[in-house]
Design an enzyme around this catalytic site. Sequence first.
Site, PDB file in Angstrom:
ATOM      1  N   LEU A 610       0.833  -1.198   0.000  1.00 54.35           N
ATOM      2  CA  LEU A 610       0.000   0.000   0.000  1.00 54.35           C
ATOM      3  C   LEU A 610       0.871   1.252   0.000  1.00 54.35           C
ATOM      4  O   LEU A 610       1.729   1.413   0.858  1.00 54.35           O
ATOM      5  CB  LEU A 610      -0.904   0.028   1.242  1.00 54.35           C
ATOM      6  CG  LEU A 610      -1.808  -1.192   1.477  1.00 54.35           C
ATOM      7  CD1 LEU A 610      -2.473  -1.095   2.840  1.00 54.35           C
ATOM      8  CD2 LEU A 610      -2.858  -1.285   0.373  1.00 54.35           C
ATOM      9  N   GLU A 611       0.652   2.115  -0.988  1.00 57.06           N
ATOM     10  CA  GLU A 611       1.272   3.445  -0.998  1.00 57.06           C
ATOM     11  C   GLU A 611       0.138   4.443  -0.837  1.00 57.06           C
ATOM     12  O   GLU A 611      -0.634   4.667  -1.762  1.00 57.06           O
ATOM     13  CB  GLU A 611       2.037   3.665  -2.312  1.00 57.06           C
ATOM     14  CG  GLU A 611       3.026   4.814  -2.225  1.00 57.06           C
ATOM     15  CD  GLU A 611       2.589   6.040  -2.994  1.00 57.06           C
ATOM     16  OE1 GLU A 611       2.045   6.966  -2.343  1.00 57.06           O
ATOM     17  OE2 GLU A 611       2.766   6.076  -4.219  1.00 57.06           O
TER      18      GLU A 611
END
Length: 809
Positions: A610-611
């Site tokens: 996850l960014e």
Amino acid sequence: MKELNKQRTASGAVAASEDGIPVFKYKRWQLKKQALPEVVEAYKAVGAELNVLPFCSQFIPMEVINFPKNKSIIYHPSLLPRHRGASAINWTLMQGDKTGGFSIFWADDGLDTGPLLLTRKCFVDPNDTVDTIYNRFLFPEGVKAMGEAVRLISEGRAPVIKQPEEGATYDPMLKKDKVQKVTMFGSRLWNRMEPRGNKVDIAGCSKQAIVHKYGMVIFGNDGKMVNVSQLQFENGKMIQASKYGKEDTSQAKIEFTPEEEAMIKTLKGVWGGILNVDVDESTDFFKCGAGSMDVVRLVEEVKEKCNGISLQNEDVYMNTGFEDFVNCVIRRGRGIEDKEEFTYDAVKMHVNNMDITFPHQCFIDNEFVDSSDARVFDTINPSDESVICKVSRGTPEDVNRAVEAAKVAFEEGEWGRMNARDRGTLMFKLADLMDENKEELATIESIDSGAVYTLALKTHVGMSIDTFRYFAGWCDKIQGTTIPINHARPSRNLTYTKKEPIGVCGIVVPWNYPLMMLAWKMAACLAAGNTVVLKPAQVTPLTALKFAELVVKAGFPPGVINILPGPGSSIGQAMSEHPDIRKLGFTGSTPIGKTIMESCAKVNLKKVSLELGGKSPLIIFNDCDLDKAVRMLAEIKKMKIGSPLDRSVDHGPQNHRAHLEKLLEYCEIGVKEGATLVYGGKQVDRPGLFMEPTVFTDVEDHMMIAQEESFGPVMIISKFQDGDIESVIQRANATEYGLASGVFSKDINKAMYVADQIQAGTVFVNTYNKTDVAQPFGGFKQSGFGKDLGEEALHEYLKIKSVTVEYGV
């Protein structure tokens, strides 16, 4: 099979003759059920002690069967008493038997009714053919079993077991006049979703057959589907089942050159040499008695005598008539393949002084198709809020279809078997195509996302190309290690690790940098050997779809890359919950990231990277060039705002209206909280989604604009006491985000100390936003986890297997 058996019999007769064993060749043993005396006498003269027969007792008189002292044993390709009679292997497959095998029995005067000597069983796979089950089991194990049967007879231990009547069948011979006018070949169970394609009526089927890109799916009365790959008509002509009902361009009349006329004479000689007949245009290769070995010979002779023209065996089977075969050879010699031209329903525009074309449908299994419910949505040009085009709105059913295609490509297709270096070659080719089309890609990115064209050309597209080239170079450099573990004395141990692809991966990317975000994640995913289903942001789908067009042109196998535009609430959720997606990479907001992570955990505990959101502090100490910083603030007022296609423009529109309105609300809150609005904070007075670059000063840490990301052209400035390094570090870290950060100072010791203490995945020192494809990027805390770019990104799409081998000394 018949031809192969003929060849084996012939070669056996030659070998026997060379060993001094009498060999006889008669057309028949009997006539009208009466044994031919001269044949029987010739047989008796041999003095055989045992007859060993391959499933042909009905053609041999009982005078021969019973003459040897040990009588006759027969090999039969079924588990007797089931499938007595002819075509036993075929009936095993057609009846859907889960168990097959063969019997060796004592011949009697019935039809495969004699007592059993031994049987051998095997599992029948739903996709077995006569060739696969014969080569895998019936032939090799049959040879062994027949040897065992002869040994048992010689030792006097051969059993005589009466065949039971229960389960006995008498299957008929498959005669040509009893089958349909169109014969089907290459059948396999179709365990996938019902394919999309053209429907055709077939008498006796429960529903219409479907002609699709991989053949023709036929529905059985049990509701199951069978896919066939070739069709043969009564005249002997064979075609790909996928081309049924379509114009066959491969048979178009060709005007031959003098050199090709000479080649045709050569081909006629080759055919004549193989078939021993006078060849004309109507001659059919197989009707003249050719077999499978003749096909191999024909292909090799064409290559040798016709300027190295390379054919596949299938080319012969698809072009059995001499005229069709000639056309095929000439087309191959001219470099013409019979593959259908890749076409799609293109959107065509003249914009940015160029003609551009791009797709607008879902991309599944290397085809652009409408969504399952045919719904569409408008994608908007943020410069004037005009509709660029209507785009297919993907559905959860489309997710299922795309994942299915990706899974087949990974587990059964060419991609899963491809050498790593060949994967890299494909990725390099794709990068080259992106480079060749960079102006068009940048133009599409500008009109769809609002990115300034020059920025899109250099960064959005340029870095995407660099990313694919970087990871293409990694493909054949992904390797494990050897580990010196303790030996299990007196033996020894070798332990090593393997890095393997995960399988089907899902990727969800945001509306900012739409092509670059695709590249950051997808290039690493592909380099690791995975297949992918990608969802672009609903508001910026067009460069992803143009990219998909280039994927096909680069030669990527079907199913490796699939792209579904549409809403995250349906497509993104379906991807998170899909059990066959084993990894999901996401860039977007923190709240949505949490939802995705929860869904992934509930369904199959899929791997997640996850960014997410950020609130990136940039610390400027007074020992840096403050005049330069002040000048930068002054330059904001001079920035030119306008069409992103205008080369002199500094700042284009916001991407979509909802985001613009959120930014305006963000600025209103900042003013209400007491921050000083130095410049901007409002929409530009012109059509389109333009906002003035905005600067706030006197911002205190408790204010919302100091805590939450604006994700827009808004700068907030807070002061800190000169020299109070620990305090400013504490303030910078007093946020739940940790994506990026920066520090400016001429004192390198101070700058490096700050870099060490800042809780962020990326720290820029005396620069900002300087990224490179070899440099990993990703956040801490609620900015997410996992990395894009660099070698670290590969680890997100790999799994590590540890193997220990024990061996002696």
